[in-house]
Design a protein around this motif. Structure first.
Motif, mmCIF file in Angstrom:
data_model
loop_
_atom_site.group_PDB
_atom_site.id
_atom_site.type_symbol
_atom_site.label_atom_id
_atom_site.label_comp_id
_atom_site.label_asym_id
_atom_site.label_seq_id
_atom_site.Cartn_x
_atom_site.Cartn_y
_atom_site.Cartn_z
ATOM 1 N N ALA A 1 0.829 -1.211 0.000
ATOM 2 C CA ALA A 1 0.000 0.000 0.000
ATOM 3 C C ALA A 1 0.861 1.258 0.000
ATOM 4 C CB ALA A 1 -0.926 -0.005 1.213
ATOM 5 N N THR A 2 1.956 1.257 0.772
ATOM 6 C CA THR A 2 2.830 2.432 0.855
ATOM 7 C C THR A 2 3.557 2.666 -0.464
ATOM 8 O OG1 THR A 2 3.139 2.067 3.229
ATOM 9 C CG2 THR A 2 4.706 3.511 2.125
ATOM 10 N N LEU A 3 4.025 1.600 -1.101
ATOM 11 C CA LEU A 3 4.695 1.756 -2.400
ATOM 12 C C LEU A 3 3.742 2.353 -3.434
ATOM 13 C CD1 LEU A 3 6.799 -1.540 -2.714
ATOM 14 C CD2 LEU A 3 7.658 0.791 -2.429
ATOM 15 N N ALA A 4 2.513 1.844 -3.468
ATOM 16 C CA ALA A 4 1.532 2.363 -4.427
ATOM 17 C C ALA A 4 1.207 3.828 -4.132
ATOM 18 C CB ALA A 4 0.260 1.517 -4.378
ATOM 19 N N ALA A 5 1.007 4.153 -2.848
ATOM 20 C CA ALA A 5 0.705 5.536 -2.465
ATOM 21 C C ALA A 5 1.871 6.462 -2.794
ATOM 22 C CB ALA A 5 0.369 5.603 -0.977
ATOM 23 N N THR A 6 3.097 5.976 -2.605
ATOM 24 C CA THR A 6 4.277 6.793 -2.895
ATOM 25 C C THR A 6 4.382 7.107 -4.373
ATOM 26 O OG1 THR A 6 5.485 5.853 -1.007
ATOM 27 C CG2 THR A 6 6.802 6.886 -2.741
ATOM 28 N N VAL A 7 4.183 6.107 -5.214
ATOM 29 C CA VAL A 7 4.268 6.315 -6.664
ATOM 30 C C VAL A 7 3.227 7.337 -7.122
ATOM 31 C CG1 VAL A 7 3.908 5.226 -8.914
ATOM 32 C CG2 VAL A 7 5.252 4.050 -7.165
ATOM 33 N N VAL A 8 1.990 7.169 -6.655
ATOM 34 C CA VAL A 8 0.910 8.073 -7.084
ATOM 35 C C VAL A 8 1.104 9.467 -6.502
ATOM 36 C CG1 VAL A 8 -1.574 8.518 -6.944
ATOM 37 C CG2 VAL A 8 -0.743 6.206 -7.409
ATOM 38 N N ALA A 9 1.397 9.563 -5.217
ATOM 39 C CA ALA A 9 1.511 10.866 -4.562
ATOM 40 C C ALA A 9 2.698 11.670 -5.094
ATOM 41 C CB ALA A 9 1.637 10.688 -3.051
ATOM 42 N N VAL A 10 3.851 11.033 -5.258
ATOM 43 C CA VAL A 10 5.028 11.743 -5.778
ATOM 44 C C VAL A 10 4.808 12.144 -7.237
ATOM 45 C CG1 VAL A 10 7.487 11.547 -6.298
ATOM 46 C CG2 VAL A 10 6.604 10.653 -4.137
#
Length: 245
Positions: A61-70
């Protein structure tokens, strides 16, 4: 010389690993918390395996959120994407607007029980801190450094990859740290929709009125949150010092 704080962290790590690998050793300490003849150590599955699955859900979940948010932060800090800033902020705020329990309730009819609803809830909940920190990191870079990169003939893509993102990385990592700590605690509710997390231990304890089970699940999550928080914070300091050299 090892500082007292590092010794304490090492002690927490050693105790955590010992408990996950040999939980029976801690039975006498927890026995006063249970009723007569009730199990002291969680016996419906492996605590170590549940911890691994818990961390796996948080990591995905954190990897996916990081890719989208950044990616969104990069988009809105480019000249062509500045007009999308209000829309991007609205999107990343969705996770904070809807409680994770509500996201689970809406996701289960679509995706069914299991890991997927939990991943969606954690993903949405983790977007905001990463986006805001990435936005701050990319918009507060020293103007002289950016001008020097332009003067060196770098393209916009080269400036982003070689100058802007490396300089903004410590601030971005702060957002990721906040997201991870939030997700570690929030992931426990995933067990209400049959996801394999440490929430399973806590829920089993609540159902059986077994305080030892509740304490086991809660303390493992707390220890993981403290250790991962401190590890990411150390990385932030190292990156910040490196960027100042």
């Amino acid at each position: 010389m090892v500082s007292p704080a590092n010794l304490l962290r090492l002690g927490v790590l050693v105790i955590l690993m010992a408990f996950l690998l040999q939980p029976g050793w801690f039975g006498p300490l927890l026995k006063p918390l249970v009723q007569e003849n009730a199990p002291v150590i969680y016996n419906r599955g492996s605590l170590l395996w549940l911890t691994v699955l818990h961390l796996r859900i948080v990591l995905i979940a954190t990897l996916a959120a990081t890719v989208v948010a950044v990616s969104l932060a990069i988009l809105v800090t480019r000249e062509a994407g500045t007009e999308f800033l209000p829309l991007s902020r609205s999107l990343v705020n969705i996770g904070q607007t809807f409680p994770p329990v509500a996201v689970l309730a809406l996701s289960v009819p679509i995706f069914g029980f299991g890991e997927k609803p939990t991943l969606i809830a954690l993903f949405l909940y983790g977007l905001l801190p990463i986006f805001e920190n990435a936005l701050t990191g990319l918009t507060t870079l020293p103007p002289a450094v950016i001008e020097a990169a332009r003067g060196a003939g770098m393209t916009e893509r080269q400036r982003l990859l070689k100058v802007e993102l490396p300089l903004a990385l410590p601030v971005i990592l702060t957002g990721i740290r906040l997201s991870v700590v939030i997700s570690l605690a929030t992931a426990t509710i995933g067990s209400t929709v049959a996801a394999k997390t440490l929430g399973e231990v806590i829920i089993a304890g609540l159902q059986a009125n077994n305080l030892a089970f509740v304490l086991q699940g809660g303390l493992i999550v707390a220890a993981l949150a403290v250790l991962i928080h401190d590890a990411l914070q150390a990385m932030e300091r190292a990156l910040a010092q490196r960027s100042q050299v």
